[in-house]
Write an enzyme that holds these catalytic residues in place. Structure first.
Site, short mmCIF file in Angstrom:
data_model
loop_
_atom_site.label_atom_id
_atom_site.label_comp_id
_atom_site.label_asym_id
_atom_site.label_seq_id
_atom_site.Cartn_x
_atom_site.Cartn_y
_atom_site.Cartn_z
N THR A 31 -4.99 6.16 -0.15
CA THR A 31 -4.57 5.11 -1.09
C THR A 31 -4.52 3.72 -0.44
OG1 THR A 31 -2.24 5.51 -0.63
CG2 THR A 31 -3.21 6.71 -2.48
N ASP A 32 -4.43 3.66 0.89
CA ASP A 32 -4.25 2.36 1.55
C ASP A 32 -5.37 1.37 1.21
OD1 ASP A 32 -2.03 3.44 2.75
OD2 ASP A 32 -2.83 3.45 4.78
N THR A 82 -4.34 10.89 2.33
CA THR A 82 -3.14 11.74 2.24
C THR A 82 -3.37 12.93 1.33
OG1 THR A 82 -1.72 9.87 2.70
CG2 THR A 82 -0.70 11.70 1.54
N TYR A 102 2.98 12.92 8.74
CA TYR A 102 1.89 13.85 8.46
C TYR A 102 0.60 13.25 8.99
CZ TYR A 102 0.62 10.56 4.81
OH TYR A 102 0.26 9.41 4.14
N LYS A 134 -2.49 -1.56 -4.90
CA LYS A 134 -1.39 -0.72 -4.41
C LYS A 134 -0.15 -1.59 -4.29
CE LYS A 134 -0.20 2.69 -0.90
NZ LYS A 134 -0.58 3.47 0.28
N GLU A 173 -4.42 -27.61 -6.71
CA GLU A 173 -3.78 -28.47 -5.70
C GLU A 173 -4.73 -28.78 -4.54
OE1 GLU A 173 0.52 -27.88 -4.67
OE2 GLU A 173 0.26 -26.08 -5.90
N1 ASP Z 1 -2.71 6.19 5.05
C1 ASP Z 1 -3.08 7.03 3.97
C2 ASP Z 1 -4.52 6.70 3.59
O1 ASP Z 1 -4.78 5.70 3.00
C3 ASP Z 1 -2.18 6.85 2.82
C4 ASP Z 1 -2.54 7.59 1.55
O2 ASP Z 1 -3.60 8.17 1.40
O3 ASP Z 1 -1.70 7.57 0.64
O4 ASP Z 1 -5.37 7.45 3.90
#
Ligand code: ASP
Length: 355
Positions: A118-119, A39, A52, A191, A312
């Site tokens: 971020t994923d 992103t 986007y 995340k 467990e």
């Molecule tokens: N889907 C995006 C990615 O991981 C989300 C992000 O970058 O925040 O590339």
């Protein structure tokens, strides 16, 4: 005569300025930004729409969009890939790690910044933490809002990431992630929100420090083995063994575990309920997998806490590994690397408590 004198003086002044400028440029730390997409490189048609496309902007455009970045360091950008990190692959991770290792000994490089979605940021960060060979800072960064958004978070995140990459105090802390002013260790971050800019947390260990406009405050050093102390070497690796993650739930059918075995997984990570638990049917399937030579790691779908041995589930009897503090996605990375060579269960369990 007078005008000659003036011209010579003006020339001398320019020469001095040029020399000073180039001396300053030479003194500035040198950072390589390796861009993978996400992103932070995303673009939308307007500044306020939710939809986007990830990985639409090049690294050079991203660098140009951050005021003051060039004053802080001499930056060189390289595009390794340009994908949303949902499409991050072991192929790209290996390419990235090999490029970092290649540049690590280059005296013209003081630190690295990796731009990334971020994923799956935590997976690549943890992977690099295990396979990068060198002390120079390796700092990952992304954003939650695309570059075209009103109040895009990417430019300041990138500025702060470069600020950490040139900070000698960042050395020796393993791969770091800088997002929304916080500095996280690769081992511990995760995340936690699908959309909030404060999405990354290090819930069990806490953050490593804080970054603010190129100035950093470090107050925590990760205790886990990483980079120069890591035994994992990918210099001759171009494929990682298949490791699947199976998500546990109430009344879970055993079929997914069976399907993983049938489809050739060498390892299975169970994102268990609670302390890495699963129902009886799944336990039977997992024991059966172990008997067929598949390594089974019990991790958890719970956000914090660790998975201990023989709580467990009788791991000794079943031949399972407990993930300790690693979540399922990081357990999968570690297990994939562990399975690159023959290791006993005890050796693999030790990896989970030291990395
Ligand atoms: N889907 C995006 C990615 O991981 C989300 C992000 O970058 O925040 O590339």
């Amino acid at each position: 005569m007078k005008s000659n004198y003036r011209a010579i003086s003006a020339f001398a002044v320019i020469l001095v300025l040029v020399c000073l400028q180039s001396a300053a440029a030479q003194k500035k730390p040198k950072v390589v930004i390796l861009a993978t997409g996400g992103t932070i490189a995303g673009a939308a048609a307007t500044g306020t729409q939710a939809g986007y496309k990830s990985g639409a902007v090049t690294i050079d455009a991203m660098i140009a969009a951050v005021p003051g970045l060039a004053d802080m360091a001499n930056i060189k950008g390289e595009q390794v890939s340009n994908v949303g990190s949902q499409d991050m692959s072991f192929d790209i991770m290996l390419k990235l790690a090999k490029r970092i290792n290649e540049l690590m000994s280059n005296p013209d490089v003081d630190g690295f910044v990796i731009t990334h979605g971020t994923d799956t940021m935590e997976e690549t960060a943890f992977f690099l933490n295990l396979v990068v060979k060198g002390e120079k800072p390796v700092v990952m960064v992304g954003s939650m809002r695309p570059s075209t958004a009103v109040s895009a978070d990417g430019p300041l995140n990138l500025y702060n990431a470069v600020g950490v990459a040139i900070d000698p105090h960042a050395k020796g802390r393993g791969v770091l992630v800088v997002m929304n002013d916080w500095i996280h260790a690769a081992h511990s971050l995760t995340k936690t929100s699908t959309t909030a800019i404060q999405t990354f947390m290090s819930p069990v260990r806490g953050i490593v420090g804080v970054a603010a406009y190129g100035k950093n405050d470090f107050y925590n050093t990760p205790q886990w083995k990483h980079t120069t102390a890591s035994e994992f070497d990918i210099s001759r690796v171009d494929k990682l063994p298949r490791v699947d993650i199976v998500f546990a739930c109430a009344d879970m059918p055993r079929d997914l575990i069976d399907a993983s075995v049938t489809n050739g997984a060498k390892g299975i990570v169970v994102a268990g309920v609670g302390n890495g638990n699963m129902n009886k049917a799944s336990l039977e399937a997992a024991v059966n997998a172990v008997k067929k030579g598949v390594v089974v790691v019990r991790s958890t779908r719970v956000a914090t806490g660790n998975v201990g041995r023989n709580v467990e589930v009788n791991d000794d009897e079943a031949g399972f590994i407990a993930s300790d503090e690693l979540n399922p996605q990081k357990s999968r990375i570690l297990l994939s690397l562990a399975l690159l060579k023959q290791r006993s269960n005890t050796e693999i369990q030790n990896l989970f408590t030291t990395y």
